[in-house]
Scaffold this motif. Structure first.
Motif, PDB file in Angstrom:
ATOM      1  N   GLN A  83      43.927  49.817  39.084  1.00 46.08           N
ATOM      2  CA  GLN A  83      43.997  48.948  37.904  1.00 46.08           C
ATOM      3  C   GLN A  83      45.317  48.199  37.933  1.00 46.08           C
ATOM      4  OE1 GLN A  83      41.828  48.235  35.103  1.00 46.08           O
ATOM      5  NE2 GLN A  83      43.395  46.648  35.129  1.00 46.08           N
ATOM      6  N   THR A 112      44.349  40.849  28.858  1.00 48.51           N
ATOM      7  CA  THR A 112      45.563  41.409  28.259  1.00 48.51           C
ATOM      8  C   THR A 112      46.499  40.319  27.762  1.00 48.51           C
ATOM      9  OG1 THR A 112      45.442  43.341  29.705  1.00 48.51           O
ATOM     10  CG2 THR A 112      47.577  42.866  28.714  1.00 48.51           C
ATOM     11  N   GLU A 200      34.972  41.508  25.899  1.00 47.00           N
ATOM     12  CA  GLU A 200      36.417  41.616  26.083  1.00 47.00           C
ATOM     13  C   GLU A 200      36.867  43.023  25.722  1.00 47.00           C
ATOM     14  OE1 GLU A 200      39.445  41.115  27.626  1.00 47.00           O
ATOM     15  OE2 GLU A 200      38.570  39.120  27.413  1.00 47.00           O
ATOM     16  N   VAL A 201      37.536  43.685  26.675  1.00 48.10           N
ATOM     17  CA  VAL A 201      37.961  45.069  26.494  1.00 48.10           C
ATOM     18  C   VAL A 201      39.397  45.152  25.993  1.00 48.10           C
ATOM     19  CG1 VAL A 201      38.382  47.265  27.664  1.00 48.10           C
ATOM     20  CG2 VAL A 201      36.368  45.902  28.255  1.00 48.10           C
ATOM     21  N   ALA A 202      40.291  44.345  26.573  1.00 49.94           N
ATOM     22  CA  ALA A 202      41.712  44.457  26.251  1.00 49.94           C
ATOM     23  C   ALA A 202      42.006  44.068  24.811  1.00 49.94           C
ATOM     24  CB  ALA A 202      42.530  43.583  27.201  1.00 49.94           C
ATOM     25  N   ILE A 330      41.837  48.871  29.314  1.00 45.83           N
ATOM     26  CA  ILE A 330      40.967  48.412  30.404  1.00 45.83           C
ATOM     27  C   ILE A 330      40.773  49.524  31.424  1.00 45.83           C
ATOM     28  CG2 ILE A 330      40.689  46.747  32.279  1.00 45.83           C
ATOM     29  CD1 ILE A 330      42.419  44.800  30.683  1.00 45.83           C
ATOM     30  N   HIS A 333      38.512  52.301  30.108  1.00 43.45           N
ATOM     31  CA  HIS A 333      37.140  51.779  30.095  1.00 43.45           C
ATOM     32  C   HIS A 333      36.556  51.792  31.506  1.00 43.45           C
ATOM     33  CE1 HIS A 333      33.754  49.048  29.251  1.00 43.45           C
ATOM     34  NE2 HIS A 333      34.128  48.390  30.333  1.00 43.45           N
ATOM     35  N   ASN A 334      37.349  51.353  32.486  1.00 41.10           N
ATOM     36  CA  ASN A 334      36.851  51.263  33.854  1.00 41.10           C
ATOM     37  C   ASN A 334      36.619  52.633  34.487  1.00 41.10           C
ATOM     38  OD1 ASN A 334      36.638  48.508  33.943  1.00 41.10           O
ATOM     39  ND2 ASN A 334      38.671  48.173  34.808  1.00 41.10           N
ATOM     40  N   THR A 345      34.964  46.402  34.540  1.00 41.87           N
ATOM     41  CA  THR A 345      35.301  45.068  34.057  1.00 41.87           C
ATOM     42  C   THR A 345      36.477  44.529  34.865  1.00 41.87           C
ATOM     43  OG1 THR A 345      35.619  43.770  32.044  1.00 41.87           O
ATOM     44  CG2 THR A 345      36.994  45.723  32.282  1.00 41.87           C
ATOM     45  N   ASN A 346      36.528  43.225  35.064  1.00 39.86           N
ATOM     46  CA  ASN A 346      37.603  42.546  35.794  1.00 39.86           C
ATOM     47  C   ASN A 346      37.662  42.935  37.264  1.00 39.86           C
ATOM     48  OD1 ASN A 346      38.333  41.506  33.318  1.00 39.86           O
ATOM     49  ND2 ASN A 346      40.178  42.740  33.093  1.00 39.86           N
TER      50      ASN A 346
END
Length: 354
Positions: A83, A112, A200-202, A330, A333-334, A345-346
């Motif tokens: 990450q 972010t 959107e997670v951040a 993030i 979550h990942n 994500t991302n």
């Protein structure tokens, strides 16, 4: 397939950032260990302040880092997720581990930076068009100034056009703020469709997830000229730095942007520095605000330092309280996505370079 093995998290903490932000990992039942090593440098270029031991590399399954990677795939056989603290991944492109290892998944910190950078963009834009640097000067002189001293007329941005080159998380949040000022927005993206494909997670609720803000969309290399010729007053450069976008803002591009103000918060290499200096000095371009430069850091004596109507910042537009918490959001979550056998994500596409 759900993964039931334990996770060992290693954080190489950027610069002076807050190490307490990563304590959220300890609350996860599947995290067996959390190691936070201070970083030296800033953001995406931080290196560990001490050497990571062979034992630490060997057990790590999740790595939060700016650019420090294991010395070889053999040194980190269990590493499944890297990450990043940065929205881009170009700093990894030439690192041996990145090039040699196809098992590890990489994810950026896209999302972010949106709130802080969008505010920085607006700050620089309004400072330029309102001549606000003179207020500080007059106050330091204890003098009641006069707008007759302004080097250029004040221009408010209502009804003017912002072009967003690269409509990712930062570009979308910037468009959102610009629209609140009454600006029109046009956008260009090489690959992203107008509707965002992920939540959107951040920073939940930020940006322009359905792509409804731009009045006009441009896509792909074939529509670049049309985008740059679309009557842009303020160009925000927020595209990924890839071979395709290297020096894409050049003499030819600048001629199409005649009279525009350029703000670069992506990477310095997207702009041909010499061509930009020439365009600003000749009056072809109104000016520029650069949070990133080419070269970077900008060395002593470089001409960019002294060009009138160009403002330089040391790659800090994305810095804000809570930055690390957002990256941790993030990463957590990942990790959960991976353990559930789902997409992160991302995720970095190595073929595209971002």
């Amino acid at each position: 397939m759900t993964i039931t093995s334990e996770e060992h998290v290693l954080v190489i903490n950027p610069g002076e950032f807050n190490p307490k932000a990563y304590e959220a990992f300890r609350a996860l039942p599947f995290v067996a260990s959390l190691t936070v090593i201070p970083g030296v440098g800033y953001g995406g270029r931080s290196d560990p302040a001490r050497e990571v031991t062979a034992e630490e590399w060997a057990r790590t399954t999740v790595l939060l880092t700016g650019q420090a990677l294991p010395p070889s795939p053999e040194a980190a056989p269990n590493l499944k997720l890297v990450q990043l603290f940065s929205a881009g991944s170009n700093q990894l492109q030439k690192l041996p581990f990145y090039r040699a290892n196809d098992k590890t998944i990489y994810a950026t910190a896209s999302g972010t930076h949106g709130p802080a950078i969008s505010e920085w963009v607006i700050l620089m834009m309004l400072s330029f068009f309102h001549n606000s640097y003179l207020y500080t000067k007059w106050q330091a002189e204890a003098r009641w100034g006069n707008d007759s001293e302004f080097p250029k007329p004040v221009i408010d941005q209502f009804g003017r056009t912002m072009g967003v080159f690269g409509y990712g998380a930062i570009g979308r949040q910037t468009a959102r703020v610009a629209k609140a000022l009454g600006m029109k927005v046009v956008a260009h993206s090489f690959s992203s469709p107008p509707k965002k494909e992920r939540v959107e997670v951040a920073v939940p609720g930020s940006g322009d997830p359905d792509g409804s803000i731009p009045e006009k969309w441009f896509a792909g290399a074939e529509q670049l000229d049309d985008f740059f010729s679309s009557g842009i007053d303020v160009l925000v450069v927020s595209a990924p730095f890839t071979p395709e976008t290297t020096k894409i803002i050049n003499r030819k591009t600048l001629a199409k942007l005649k009279g525009a103000y350029i703000i670069n918060i992506a990477r310095g290499g997207l702009i041909d520095t010499d061509d930009l200096i020439e365009a600003v000095e000749s009056g072809l371009i109104a000016g520029a605000a650069l949070d990133v430069t080419d070269p970077e850091p900008l060395p002593d004596g470089h001409k960019l330092w002294s060009v009138k109507n160009i403002s330089i910042a040391p790659h800090i537009s994305g810095h804000s309280v809570g930055y690390e918490d957002r990256v941790t959001n993030i990463a957590i979550h990942n990790v959960k996505q991976l353990r559930a056998g789902k997409l992160v994500t991302n995720q970095v596409d190595k073929a595209k370079g971002y």
